[in-house]
Structure formats: structure tokens, C-alpha cells
Design a protein around this motif. Structure first.
Motif: not given
Length: 182
Positions: A99, A112-113, A37, A33, A53, A35, A137, A109, A139-140
Motif C-alpha cells: 500500500d 490510496v494506491g 500512481t 479523492s 498524487v 489517489r 492507476q 491518506h 487501487t485502494t
């Protein structure tokens, strides 16, 4: 004969473990989970951006991207409940979508953004529409232009399978040497 049988079993166990361990780790992290920004969502080269994060346990981490001059050092309190935050600068001479990879909880991870780097040469000639604040937000989705894409689960699986194959080769060689010396 017994030595060869033991060597073959051990090599077989090594191959099975090499294939099974990364698969379990991949499943645990594919659905994590975490993520990231980046604010502002679209920045010019040389601009300072804030990285927030969510989803990390602990109180520290790093966020990196091919668009960043250096990793953003993330800090916060209880990353499981609150966001970790940090800042960094966008590298000069880059444009496109990149990315963001976050390292926390002892592992990376990836994807994740994203961060959008665009030239902001022209000033607006009309009022700017208010409301979004520029903090979208992330995206992945994988970016074709991503410059920073370290080794992933696929690479780990391949490496472990190759290590297992090497273990089998060493086992066979040692059995053949023992036969010759007997």
C-alpha cells in the motif's frame, strides 16, 4: 452531592466527544479523492519509481510505503488542480504488493494506491506489447502484505474512548477523596 453530579456530567461529555469527533473525521476522509500512481506499476528491488498524487490541496506532501527506501517528497503547483510528483527507490529484498500512504493537507491518506515489487531477473525474449506505458492507476484495496499500516481511524476512536473512560475514573476518584476529607 453537587460535586459528584458535575464530575459525572463532565466525564459523560468527555466520553461523548471522544466517540463523536473521530467519527466525523473518518467520514470526511473515507471518501476523499486522494489517489497515488506509481510508475512503473511493477518495479524491481533497487529501482527508482516516480510517484504522482492527485487530490491534495497545497504544493507539498510525502508518499510512503513499506516497499520504499524512504518517503517520496512530493512537490507541485496547486495540488487541487495539478498532481504532486516525487521519486524514491524500491527497497532491496522485498517482493509483493504494498500500500501507498500519502500525507498532505495536514493528515495521512492511507491505502490510496499500491506498488507491485517483482523480481525482473529475465529479459524479455519477444517484443514487448506497447500501449499501456506501465502507469496503471493504483487501487485502494488493502494488501495483506502491506508492511506499513500506521494507526487508522479505528485506533483513534479506541484511544479517545479509553481517554474518556480514564476521565470518568479520575472524576469518581476525586469525588471519593472529597467525601473522605469532608
Amino acid at each position: 452531592m453537587r460535586i459528584r453530579s458535575l464530575a459525572l456530567r463532565r466525564a459523560g461529555v468527555a466520553v461523548v466527544l471522544a466517540a463523536a469527533l473521530p467519527a466525523g473525521a473518518a467520514q470526511a476522509h473515507d471518501k476523499d479523492s486522494v489517489r497515488a500512481t506509481v510508475t512503473p506499476a511493477s518495479a524491481a528491488p533497487g529501482a527508482t519509481v516516480e510517484v504522482s498524487v492527485s487530490g491534495c490541496g497545497g504544493t507539498t506532501g510525502t508518499a510512503g510505503s513499506g516497499a520504499f527506501e524512504g518517503d517520496a517528497e512530493l512537490t507541485g503547483r496547486d495540488g487541487g488542480k495539478y498532481a504532486l510528483n516525487g521519486s524514491t527507490k524500491i527497497r532491496r529484498g522485498v517482493t509483493g504488493t504494498f500500500d501507498v500512504t500519502v500525507t498532505c493537507d495536514g493528515h495521512p491518506h492511507q491505502g490510496v494506491g499500491t506498488v507491485q515489487v517483482a523480481r525482473h531477473d529475465a529479459a524479455p525474449v519477444s517484443p514487448v506489447r506497447a500501449g499501456g506505458g506501465g502507469a496503471a492507476q493504483l487501487t485502494t484495496a488493502a494488501s495483506a502484505e502491506a508492511e506499513e499500516a500506521g494507526p487508522g481511524t479505528r485506533h483513534a476512536v479506541i484511544g479517545l474512548v479509553l481517554a474518556g473512560v480514564a476521565a470518568v475514573a479520575v472524576a469518581f476518584r476525586s469525588v471519593r477523596r472529597r467525601r473522605r476529607s469532608e
